[in-house]
Design an enzyme around this catalytic site. Structure first.
Site, PDB file in Angstrom:
ATOM      1  N   ASN A  12       0.924  -1.332  -0.038  1.00 41.28           N
ATOM      2  CA  ASN A  12      -0.139   0.265   0.292  1.00 41.28           C
ATOM      3  C   ASN A  12       1.196   1.528  -0.393  1.00 41.28           C
ATOM      4  O   ASN A  12       1.727   1.833   0.979  1.00 41.28           O
ATOM      5  CB  ASN A  12      -0.709   0.078   1.437  1.00 41.28           C
ATOM      6  CG  ASN A  12      -1.587   1.377   1.961  1.00 41.28           C
ATOM      7  OD1 ASN A  12      -1.893   1.975   0.306  1.00 41.28           O
ATOM      8  ND2 ASN A  12      -2.367   1.063   2.384  1.00 41.28           N
ATOM      9  N   TRP A  13       1.458   1.872  -1.681  1.00 45.20           N
ATOM     10  CA  TRP A  13       1.996   2.839  -1.443  1.00 45.20           C
ATOM     11  C   TRP A  13       1.192   4.026  -0.545  1.00 45.20           C
ATOM     12  O   TRP A  13       2.243   5.388  -0.352  1.00 45.20           O
ATOM     13  CB  TRP A  13       2.422   3.442  -2.573  1.00 45.20           C
ATOM     14  CG  TRP A  13       3.249   2.151  -3.664  1.00 45.20           C
ATOM     15  CD1 TRP A  13       4.153   0.584  -2.721  1.00 45.20           C
ATOM     16  CD2 TRP A  13       3.764   2.239  -4.911  1.00 45.20           C
ATOM     17  NE1 TRP A  13       4.964   0.458  -4.033  1.00 45.20           N
ATOM     18  CE2 TRP A  13       4.401   0.932  -4.756  1.00 45.20           C
ATOM     19  CE3 TRP A  13       3.671   3.317  -6.066  1.00 45.20           C
ATOM     20  CZ2 TRP A  13       5.268   0.525  -6.238  1.00 45.20           C
ATOM     21  CZ3 TRP A  13       4.325   2.504  -7.142  1.00 45.20           C
ATOM     22  CH2 TRP A  13       4.825   1.653  -6.998  1.00 45.20           C
ATOM     23  N   LYS A  14       0.185   4.504  -0.559  1.00 48.75           N
ATOM     24  CA  LYS A  14      -0.750   5.513  -0.313  1.00 48.75           C
ATOM     25  C   LYS A  14      -0.099   6.603  -0.646  1.00 48.75           C
ATOM     26  O   LYS A  14      -0.216   6.211  -2.223  1.00 48.75           O
ATOM     27  CB  LYS A  14       0.298   5.656   1.438  1.00 48.75           C
ATOM     28  CG  LYS A  14      -0.262   4.455   2.217  1.00 48.75           C
ATOM     29  CD  LYS A  14      -0.202   5.144   4.155  1.00 48.75           C
ATOM     30  CE  LYS A  14      -0.027   3.550   4.654  1.00 48.75           C
ATOM     31  NZ  LYS A  14      -0.233   3.891   5.636  1.00 48.75           N
ATOM     32  N   HIS A  99      -9.874   1.366   4.890  1.00 51.02           N
ATOM     33  CA  HIS A  99      -8.547   0.964   5.595  1.00 51.02           C
ATOM     34  C   HIS A  99      -8.430   2.616   5.902  1.00 51.02           C
ATOM     35  O   HIS A  99      -9.907   3.712   6.036  1.00 51.02           O
ATOM     36  CB  HIS A  99      -6.937   1.977   4.026  1.00 51.02           C
ATOM     37  CG  HIS A  99      -6.480   2.053   4.871  1.00 51.02           C
ATOM     38  ND1 HIS A  99      -6.072   2.881   5.593  1.00 51.02           N
ATOM     39  CD2 HIS A  99      -5.369   1.146   5.041  1.00 51.02           C
ATOM     40  CE1 HIS A  99      -4.474   2.329   6.813  1.00 51.02           C
ATOM     41  NE2 HIS A  99      -3.960   1.468   5.352  1.00 51.02           N
ATOM     42  N   GLU A 101      -7.158   5.375   7.096  1.00 48.31           N
ATOM     43  CA  GLU A 101      -7.074   6.188   6.778  1.00 48.31           C
ATOM     44  C   GLU A 101      -8.123   6.627   6.021  1.00 48.31           C
ATOM     45  O   GLU A 101      -8.135   7.984   5.692  1.00 48.31           O
ATOM     46  CB  GLU A 101      -5.321   6.609   5.891  1.00 48.31           C
ATOM     47  CG  GLU A 101      -4.544   6.498   6.922  1.00 48.31           C
ATOM     48  CD  GLU A 101      -3.173   5.748   6.600  1.00 48.31           C
ATOM     49  OE1 GLU A 101      -3.210   5.398   4.591  1.00 48.31           O
ATOM     50  OE2 GLU A 101      -2.486   5.497   7.373  1.00 48.31           O
ATOM     51  N   GLU A 169      -6.252  -4.602  11.095  1.00 46.45           N
ATOM     52  CA  GLU A 169      -5.056  -3.484  10.350  1.00 46.45           C
ATOM     53  C   GLU A 169      -5.381  -2.135  11.544  1.00 46.45           C
ATOM     54  O   GLU A 169      -6.210  -1.712  11.693  1.00 46.45           O
ATOM     55  CB  GLU A 169      -5.164  -2.875   9.378  1.00 46.45           C
ATOM     56  CG  GLU A 169      -4.807  -3.336   8.307  1.00 46.45           C
ATOM     57  CD  GLU A 169      -3.944  -2.505   7.615  1.00 46.45           C
ATOM     58  OE1 GLU A 169      -2.710  -2.379   7.417  1.00 46.45           O
ATOM     59  OE2 GLU A 169      -4.290  -1.104   7.331  1.00 46.45           O
ATOM     60  N   GLY A 175       1.914   2.473  11.162  1.00 53.01           N
ATOM     61  CA  GLY A 175       3.590   3.455  10.153  1.00 53.01           C
ATOM     62  C   GLY A 175       4.079   4.096  12.060  1.00 53.01           C
ATOM     63  O   GLY A 175       4.791   5.234  12.019  1.00 53.01           O
ATOM     64  N   SER A 215       2.886  -1.840  10.708  1.00 48.90           N
ATOM     65  CA  SER A 215       4.056  -1.825  10.618  1.00 48.90           C
ATOM     66  C   SER A 215       4.438  -3.068  10.639  1.00 48.90           C
ATOM     67  O   SER A 215       5.900  -3.562  11.236  1.00 48.90           O
ATOM     68  CB  SER A 215       4.486  -1.290  12.593  1.00 48.90           C
ATOM     69  OG  SER A 215       4.259   0.072  12.672  1.00 48.90           O
ATOM     70  N   GLY A 236       2.360  -0.785   4.338  1.00 49.25           N
ATOM     71  CA  GLY A 236       1.945   0.687   4.080  1.00 49.25           C
ATOM     72  C   GLY A 236       3.695   0.942   4.068  1.00 49.25           C
ATOM     73  O   GLY A 236       4.711   0.834   2.628  1.00 49.25           O
ATOM     74  N   GLY A 237       5.045   2.299   4.544  1.00 51.31           N
ATOM     75  CA  GLY A 237       6.338   2.580   4.735  1.00 51.31           C
ATOM     76  C   GLY A 237       7.504   1.167   4.109  1.00 51.31           C
ATOM     77  O   GLY A 237       7.933   1.697   3.197  1.00 51.31           O
TER      78      GLY A 237
HETATM   79  P1  PGA Z   1       1.972   0.892   7.726  1.00 47.94           P
HETATM   80  O1  PGA Z   1       1.199   1.414   7.256  1.00 47.94           O
HETATM   81  O2  PGA Z   1       3.002  -0.878   7.324  1.00 47.94           O
HETATM   82  O3  PGA Z   1       2.855   1.306   7.140  1.00 47.94           O
HETATM   83  O4  PGA Z   1       2.133   0.536   9.043  1.00 47.94           O
HETATM   84  C1  PGA Z   1      -0.231  -0.240   6.658  1.00 47.94           C
HETATM   85  C2  PGA Z   1      -1.075  -0.097   5.991  1.00 47.94           C
HETATM   86  O5  PGA Z   1      -1.523   0.953   5.980  1.00 47.94           O
HETATM   87  O6  PGA Z   1      -1.581  -0.720   5.156  1.00 47.94           O
END
Ligand code: PGA
Length: 253
Positions: A12-14, A99, A101, A169, A175, A215, A236-237
């Site tokens: 998930n590149w966001k 998600h 976010e 999640e 994050g 994370s 994500g990251g």
């Molecule tokens: P993260 O994000 O790996 O940076 O914690 C995960 C996500 O939001 O899908």
């Protein structure tokens, strides 16, 4: 869309990276990783603007492209939104729905349910995110997760539930560098399966893939995958660094 029981690792590149050139580089690294570990299903959920360009690089690869959100309507006056059919026409195979976010921007459980239905109708694989904001010592957060799952799947035909992925999640782990413990993840996986069994049947519960996100790194992936007994990860990251993402894929292979 065919159902598979392969481990699933989703990038998930966001809202990253800033340029198409960088996006192509990260994509190419992820594509190499997918080739190296063919037993793992790899999805790259890139920003919508990059999808058509990345689609052009989709030769000789089992890696598929995903979107980070979509609108539930077929068409109409929804400024800035994308429909399931548009995503499919850009070569997208799956979509992240709900998600945290996006939920923070106003996406609610009911619209998430409609998005899951619209995705399934268009033959997109919905990746439904659920997770608690915080863990209370009495375990009340379990009820919140159950309700998120119930409403997200409320409109989905039972025969199509095998095509749905649930991503657990915990919001506090996204994050932040704080992951859930393997015991927490393992327990949540069992709890989600119990909810699906109660709501539908054991055989349906057994066919829905349950993945973990929050994370995930190259360092903790083996432990979380094996100890957490999950079917994969939503990353994500770490998915923006191909070398690290490759190690996460390797951990599930
Ligand atoms: P993260 O994000 O790996 O940076 O914690 C995960 C996500 O939001 O899908």
């Amino acid at each position: 869309m065919t159902h598979t029981t392969k481990p699933l690792v989703i990038a998930n590149w966001k809202m990253n990276p800033a340029t198409l050139v960088e996006a192509k580089n990260i994509y190419t690294g992820s594509k190499l990783a997918a080739k190296k570990y063919p037993t793992v299903q790899v999805v790259v959920a890139a920003p919508a603007l990059y999808l058509l360009e990345l689609q052009k690089l989709q030769k000789n690869t089992a890696l598929t492209l995903g979107a980070q959100t979509m609108h539930e309507a077929v068409s109409g006056a929804h400024t800035g939104e994308l429909s399931a059919a548009m995503l499919v026409s850009a070569g997208v195979a799956s979509v992240i729905v709900g998600h945290s976010e996006r939920r923070m921007l106003g996406e609610d459980d009911t619209s998430i349910g409609r998005k899951v239905l619209a995705a399934l109708k268009a033959k997109l694989m919905p990746i439904v995110c659920v997770g608690e904001r915080e863990r209370d010592t009495q375990g009340n957060f379990y009820a919140a997760i159950e309700s998120q799952i119930k409403t997200a799947l409320a409109l989905a035909p039972q025969s199509r539930l095998k095509d749905v992925v649930i991503a657990y999640e915990p919001i506090w782990a996204i994050g932040t560098g704080k992951t859930a413990t393997v015991d927490d993840i393992c327990e949540m996986k069992l709890f989600i399966q119990k909810c699906l069994t109660k709501q539908y049947s054991r055989s349906i519960a057994a066919r829905v893939r349950i993945i973990y996100g929050g994370s995930v790194t190259a360092e903790n992936a083996v432990l979380l995958f094996e100890g957490g007994t999950v079917d994969g990860f939503l990353v994500g990251g770490a998915s923006l660094k191909p070398e690290e993402f490759t190690k996460i894929i390797a951990a599930t292979s």
